[in-house]
Design an enzyme around this catalytic site. Structure first.
Site, PDB file in Angstrom:
ATOM      1  N   LYS A   1       0.855  -1.187   0.000  1.00 15.29           N
ATOM      2  CA  LYS A   1       0.000   0.000   0.000  1.00 15.29           C
ATOM      3  C   LYS A   1       0.885   1.229   0.000  1.00 15.29           C
ATOM      4  O   LYS A   1       2.030   1.168   0.452  1.00 15.29           O
ATOM      5  CB  LYS A   1      -0.879   0.021   1.264  1.00 15.29           C
ATOM      6  CG  LYS A   1      -2.094   0.899   1.147  1.00 15.29           C
ATOM      7  CD  LYS A   1      -3.236   0.150   0.499  1.00 15.29           C
ATOM      8  CE  LYS A   1      -4.525   0.930   0.505  1.00 15.29           C
ATOM      9  NZ  LYS A   1      -5.670   0.051   0.260  1.00 15.29           N
TER      10      LYS A   1
HETATM   11  N1  GLU Z   1      -7.525   0.155  -2.961  1.00 14.63           N
HETATM   12  C1  GLU Z   1      -8.268  -1.036  -3.208  1.00 14.63           C
HETATM   13  C2  GLU Z   1      -8.303  -1.906  -1.973  1.00 14.63           C
HETATM   14  O1  GLU Z   1      -8.127  -1.435  -0.872  1.00 14.63           O
HETATM   15  C3  GLU Z   1      -7.805  -1.780  -4.463  1.00 14.63           C
HETATM   16  C4  GLU Z   1      -6.360  -2.161  -4.502  1.00 14.63           C
HETATM   17  C5  GLU Z   1      -5.927  -2.715  -5.854  1.00 14.63           C
HETATM   18  O2  GLU Z   1      -6.706  -2.748  -6.779  1.00 14.63           O
HETATM   19  O3  GLU Z   1      -4.744  -3.068  -5.940  1.00 14.63           O
HETATM   20  O4  GLU Z   1      -8.581  -3.075  -2.043  1.00 14.63           O
END
Ligand code: GLU
Length: 425
Positions: A115
């Site tokens: 992240k």
């Molecule tokens: N931000 C989204 C989540 O928390 C998607 C992450 C992604 O598609 O890599 O799952």
């Protein structure tokens, strides 16, 4: 034996990392011999803090702080969004990266978890400043991201345009066009059909199945949604289409209720135009705290972490909570909801629709062959249903809450990969 001077080893219990660690502790009794490797999950593999200096439109130079954390790469490249928010911290990004590890394993995508975030209020930046922040941040984390190593995507306050800038910046730096380095891109830059609504769709699909098993009729069911961004609004649209009534909505601008059910299309258009729901005429404004006690059958927290506290959990009227957000429920609230017979479909399965279609996008980019929307939605629904059914069996077998069951299924997969790969060097 482990010792550490890192402050995140003993976080406060209701901080995002504290919530995550306690969720891991709860699963240890169900891991058998793999428990030997559990410490792997309690620390990020790699965390990068970057300085993001940009020139503002008025000529001033301003510095923002950015992060990219790769929590675990045992099952594949890191995967997870990038968040732009003034309250982002390293500890928060660590927790979000860990939830990505668990989420990807829960639906069996061949990814680890990662992240990123920048501590910035994007609402205070011009479009040009936003582009400069995004590009400088991408350049800085270019050290560790890549189509085979770590693939960012949208999250809170980031979107397809920001992904386009990230893809372009990375591509210019490596001297090619690397569409697979981020997902959630615009359609003509290697994006996937269905990606924008995928998270909301996953919330709906898992929610519909959970409602069926819980004996709750969707037609006429009353739904309360916290957060009216991409996830909350898409989920609200799908529940309304299925005959449910959206009776309470809260976002950062206000809280509205309407017993008869909102005109969801009107509310979505209004919120998009005005930047929030406050002032929408089709509902009555109430106080922020009253939202949690609003009469409803299904509650969908789809905003930020730590929102469903113990005190709020005691007032929840819903029979079912669908976690569209990451980490919205603190562990004590989880226990209170369980005691009160409120079913919680946890984030790490409920909101996995977004990363699932991100996976489809990445696969399509690699093969340079693109699928139609019907195929994407069909595959998405199948992965979500298989994931949920498998978890539900585990929960029934051990008589444990869905969250613990999801962690048991996911952590088993992660730690098995960890064990099989072994320690090197
Ligand atoms: N931000 C989204 C989540 O928390 C998607 C992450 C992604 O598609 O890599 O799952």
């Amino acid at each position: 034996m482990s010792s550490s001077t890192l402050s995140y080893i003993n976080p406060s219990p209701n901080s995002p990392w504290g919530i995550y660690l306690s969720q891991v502790d709860r699963v240890v009794p169900y891991l058998g011999d793999l428990a030997r490797w559990v410490e792997t999950l309690k620390r990020p593999k790699r965390a990068l803090i970057v300085d993001v200096p940009i020139e503002m439109d008025d000529g001033a130079v301003v510095h923002f702080e950015g992060y990219r954390v790769q929590h675990n790469l045992s099952r594949g490249p890191g995967k997870g969004g990038v968040r732009f928010h003034p309250d982002v911290t390293l500890e928060e990004v660590m927790a979000l990266s860990a939830w990505m590890t668990v989420k990807c394993a829960a639906v069996n995508l061949p990814y680890g978890g990662a992240k990123g975030g920048i501590r910035v209020d994007p609402g205070k930046l011009s479009q040009k400043e936003l582009e400069r922040v995004t590009r400088r941040y991408t350049s800085e984390i270019g050290l560790i991201i890549g189509p085979l190593s770590d693939i960012p995507a949208p999250d809170v306050n980031t979107n397809a345009q920001i992904m386009a800038w990230m893809m372009d910046t990375y591509s210019m730096n490596v001297g090619g066009t690397a569409t697979g380095v981020v997902t959630g891109k615009p359609l003509h830059l290697g994006g996937s059909l269905g990606r924008v609504k995928a998270t909301g769709r996953g919330v709906f699909v898992t929610g519909r199945e959970a409602a069926r098993r819980h004996g709750l009729e969707l037609r006429g069911a009353r739904v309360a949604v916290q957060g009216f961004g991409n996830v909350g609004s898409s989920a609200a649209e799908l529940f309304a289409e299925a005959g449910a009534k959206i009776v309470a909505v809260q976002d950062h601008t206000g809280t509205l209720v309407n017993d008869k059910g909102f005109d969801v299309a009107g509310l979505v258009a209004y919120a998009r135009r005005e930047g929030g729901i406050a002032g929408f005429k089709g509902g009555e404004a109430i106080g922020e705290e009253a939202f949690w006690g609003a009469p409803c059958d299904i509650l969908i927290p789809a905003a930020l972490e730590g929102q469903l506290t113990a005190e709020r959990a005691r007032r929840v009227q819903a029979r079912m909570v669908l976690e569209g957000a990451n980490g919205p429920t603190v562990p004590e609230a989880d226990d209170i909801l369980a005691e009160r017979g409120v079913l919680v479909v946890p984030d790490v399965i409920c909101n996995a629709g977004g990363v699932t279609v991100s996976y489809f996008e990445w696969v399509q980019d690699f093969s340079s062959f693109f699928w139609d929307e019907e195929e994407i939605n069909e595959r998405l629904d199948r992965i979500m249903m298989n994931g949920l059914n498998h978890i539900w069996d585990k929960a029934d077998r051990h008589k444990i809450p869905l969250r613990t069951a999801t962690y048991a299924v996911a952590c088993e997969r992660i730690l098995m990969a960890r064990k099989e790969r072994g320690l090197y060097p």
